[in-house]
Design a protein around this motif. Structure first.
Motif, short mmCIF file in Angstrom:
data_model
loop_
_atom_site.label_atom_id
_atom_site.label_comp_id
_atom_site.label_asym_id
_atom_site.label_seq_id
_atom_site.Cartn_x
_atom_site.Cartn_y
_atom_site.Cartn_z
N ALA A 69 0.83 -1.21 0.00
CA ALA A 69 0.00 0.00 0.00
C ALA A 69 0.87 1.26 0.00
N TRP A 70 1.97 1.23 0.74
CA TRP A 70 2.86 2.38 0.76
C TRP A 70 3.49 2.60 -0.62
N THR A 71 3.80 1.54 -1.36
CA THR A 71 4.39 1.68 -2.69
C THR A 71 3.43 2.40 -3.63
N PHE A 113 -4.11 -1.32 -12.44
CA PHE A 113 -3.43 -2.44 -11.79
C PHE A 113 -3.26 -2.19 -10.29
N GLY A 114 -2.84 -0.98 -9.92
CA GLY A 114 -2.68 -0.67 -8.50
C GLY A 114 -4.00 -0.66 -7.75
N GLY A 115 -5.05 -0.10 -8.35
CA GLY A 115 -6.34 -0.09 -7.68
C GLY A 115 -6.91 -1.48 -7.49
N THR A 116 -6.67 -2.37 -8.48
CA THR A 116 -7.16 -3.74 -8.35
C THR A 116 -6.45 -4.46 -7.22
N LEU A 117 -5.13 -4.29 -7.11
CA LEU A 117 -4.39 -4.95 -6.03
C LEU A 117 -4.82 -4.42 -4.67
N HIS A 120 -8.46 -5.83 -3.82
CA HIS A 120 -8.62 -7.27 -3.62
C HIS A 120 -7.58 -7.87 -2.70
N SER A 121 -6.74 -7.05 -2.07
CA SER A 121 -5.78 -7.61 -1.12
C SER A 121 -6.53 -7.98 0.14
#
Length: 232
Positions: A69-71, A113-117, A120-121
């Motif tokens: 999340a920080w990345t 891609f970032g929003g999906t991760l 769904h994490s």
């Protein structure tokens, strides 16, 4: 009823958000993204920034690692900050370099891609259900225990030779029969039998007998007798 008082923090946040939104829009339009697409870029950057910040706070509150999340928070912050700095006169918006056009054109795929991760994490970890202390352990069908071999019959004592006497010789006393060896009992089986006996006493008010104990445990009669001897 008191009228709502203006909050200086909210006003400052609204002004800063509007300026950042405008800078992102101007940079996207200068990079060749016209019409509604130029307006969608600031929304995408700001939403990714907020989503990464919320996910980071949730993970930290749960005591888990928030590195991913920080990345994504750092990526969204760099995109927003870079757009604000680029539109401050340091970049000619009429002649945007090729590398910046590539970054702007590739941003939607990166943000998706970032929003999906982030969405769904999962923070849930599979944990085994706790075993209650008062819940008796479940044993499988006990393995067949070999029957103990019967003790060999005692050999008859030699008859003393008859002595020339008027009185008859006393008859020898029979030797006591050897007791069968007690089978070795597992400590877990004895503990389980003790819980079964306590449960029987709680339900019926009477101590459990050997036959009932053998039926509940599914052990041979020798094991049931040995366990009942230890429970008394």
């Amino acid at each position: 009823m008191r009228p709502p008082r203006p909050d200086a923090v909210l006003i400052q946040a609204a002004i800063a958000g509007a300026l950042s939104f405008a800078h992102l829009h101007d940079l996207a339009a200068a990079a060749g993204q016209y019409g509604w697409k130029a307006w969608a870029y600031p929304v995408s950057v700001d939403l990714l920034l907020v989503a990464a910040w919320r996910r980071m706070r949730m993970l930290r509150a749960a005591g888990e690692s928030a590195r991913a999340a920080w990345t994504w928070f750092a990526i969204a912050l760099a995109a927003s900050l870079g757009a604000n700095v680029a539109t401050a006169g340091l970049l000619d918006l009429d002649h945007v370099p090729t590398w910046l056009r590539i970054l702007v054109a590739g941003w939607p795929a990166l943000a998706f891609f970032g929003g999906t991760l982030l969405a769904h994490s999962s923070r849930e970890t599979a944990t085994a259900p706790p075993v209650l202390d008062d819940e008796p352990p479940v044993y499988g069908q006990p393995a067949a225990v070999p029957e103990p071999e019967p003790a060999p019959a005692p050999e008859p004592l030699p008859v003393a030779e008859e002595l020339p006497s008027l009185l008859p010789a006393p008859a020898p006393e029979p030797a006591p029969a050897a007791a069968p060896p007690s089978p070795a009992l597992p400590a877990a089986l004895v503990e389980h039998a003790r819980k079964v006996a306590d449960d029987h006493r709680a339900r019926t008010g009477e101590p459990i007998d050997t036959d009932t104990l053998r039926a509940r445990l599914g052990v041979p009669p020798q094991f049931a007798a040995a366990i009942a001897a230890q429970l008394t």
